[in-house]
Scaffold this motif. Sequence first.
Motif, PDB file in Angstrom:
ATOM      1  N   ARG A  75       1.049  -1.174   0.098  1.00 49.29           N
ATOM      2  CA  ARG A  75       0.162   0.010   0.176  1.00 49.29           C
ATOM      3  C   ARG A  75       1.023   1.249   0.184  1.00 49.29           C
ATOM      4  NH1 ARG A  75      -3.913  -0.432   4.470  1.00 49.29           N
ATOM      5  NH2 ARG A  75      -2.377   0.542   5.508  1.00 49.29           N
ATOM      6  N   PHE A  76       0.268   2.384  -0.863  1.00 44.10           N
ATOM      7  CA  PHE A  76       1.269   3.491  -0.981  1.00 44.10           C
ATOM      8  C   PHE A  76       0.234   4.678  -0.706  1.00 44.10           C
ATOM      9  CE2 PHE A  76       3.205   0.257  -3.468  1.00 44.10           C
ATOM     10  CZ  PHE A  76       4.521   0.435  -3.182  1.00 44.10           C
ATOM     11  N   ASP A  77       0.728   5.575   0.200  1.00 44.33           N
ATOM     12  CA  ASP A  77      -0.144   6.661   0.688  1.00 44.33           C
ATOM     13  C   ASP A  77       0.450   8.231   0.204  1.00 44.33           C
ATOM     14  OD1 ASP A  77      -2.479   5.488   2.025  1.00 44.33           O
ATOM     15  OD2 ASP A  77      -0.940   4.665   2.897  1.00 44.33           O
ATOM     16  N   ARG A  78      -0.353   8.777  -0.219  1.00 46.05           N
ATOM     17  CA  ARG A  78       0.299  10.274  -0.736  1.00 46.05           C
ATOM     18  C   ARG A  78       0.304  11.196   0.525  1.00 46.05           C
ATOM     19  NH1 ARG A  78      -0.155  13.105  -6.373  1.00 46.05           N
ATOM     20  NH2 ARG A  78       1.587  14.454  -6.007  1.00 46.05           N
ATOM     21  N   GLY A  79       1.231  11.659   1.046  1.00 42.60           N
ATOM     22  CA  GLY A  79       1.274  12.613   2.242  1.00 42.60           C
ATOM     23  C   GLY A  79       0.734  13.950   1.609  1.00 42.60           C
ATOM     24  N   MET A  80       0.442  14.869   2.674  1.00 42.73           N
ATOM     25  CA  MET A  80       0.102  16.402   2.370  1.00 42.73           C
ATOM     26  C   MET A  80       1.165  17.119   1.743  1.00 42.73           C
ATOM     27  SD  MET A  80      -3.180  16.654   3.640  1.00 42.73           S
ATOM     28  CE  MET A  80      -3.255  18.150   3.760  1.00 42.73           C
TER      29      MET A  80
END
Length: 165
Positions: free
Chosen positions: A149-154
Amino acid sequence: MSRGRTDADHPARQPVLATSGVEGPSLRMVVLRGWDADVAEIQSDRATGKVADLATDPRAALLVWMPADSLQIRLTGRAELIHGDRDRWAKIPEGPRQVYGGTPPPGTPMQDPADHNPDPDPDRFTAIRIHVTRADILHIGEERHTRARFDRGMDGQWTGSWIAP
């Protein structure tokens, strides 16, 4: 995903779009029209249920199945609706313009399919841009499944990790 934008035979060309509406979850096949900087673009008639769903709740997901690689890709993010953009409209060939407009509007019951009268209307044309903030990728292996899983931060940066399949 970017190959799906240009290669009509690529599995990413026709992802499944998931939205949430007053009747609950809704899924449908769509055509990927653009992919740039983690933003997927699809197009729709403004009068469709998917546009109404996203106007109420902009959360959206795209699902791509790549059979040759046994790979499932789920992308989630927030949709931005762009109605009646004349520059985008000008790039659509005459034939495909028939699906943006017409009477009765999409989803309306009819007695006969011939009761629908196509009438291209640039004001009913809507670009849906999904700003992807998460990618969940599952490889279905014969011996072992693997998932990340990959998440894009602020800050716009992506971070990822392995997770249990």
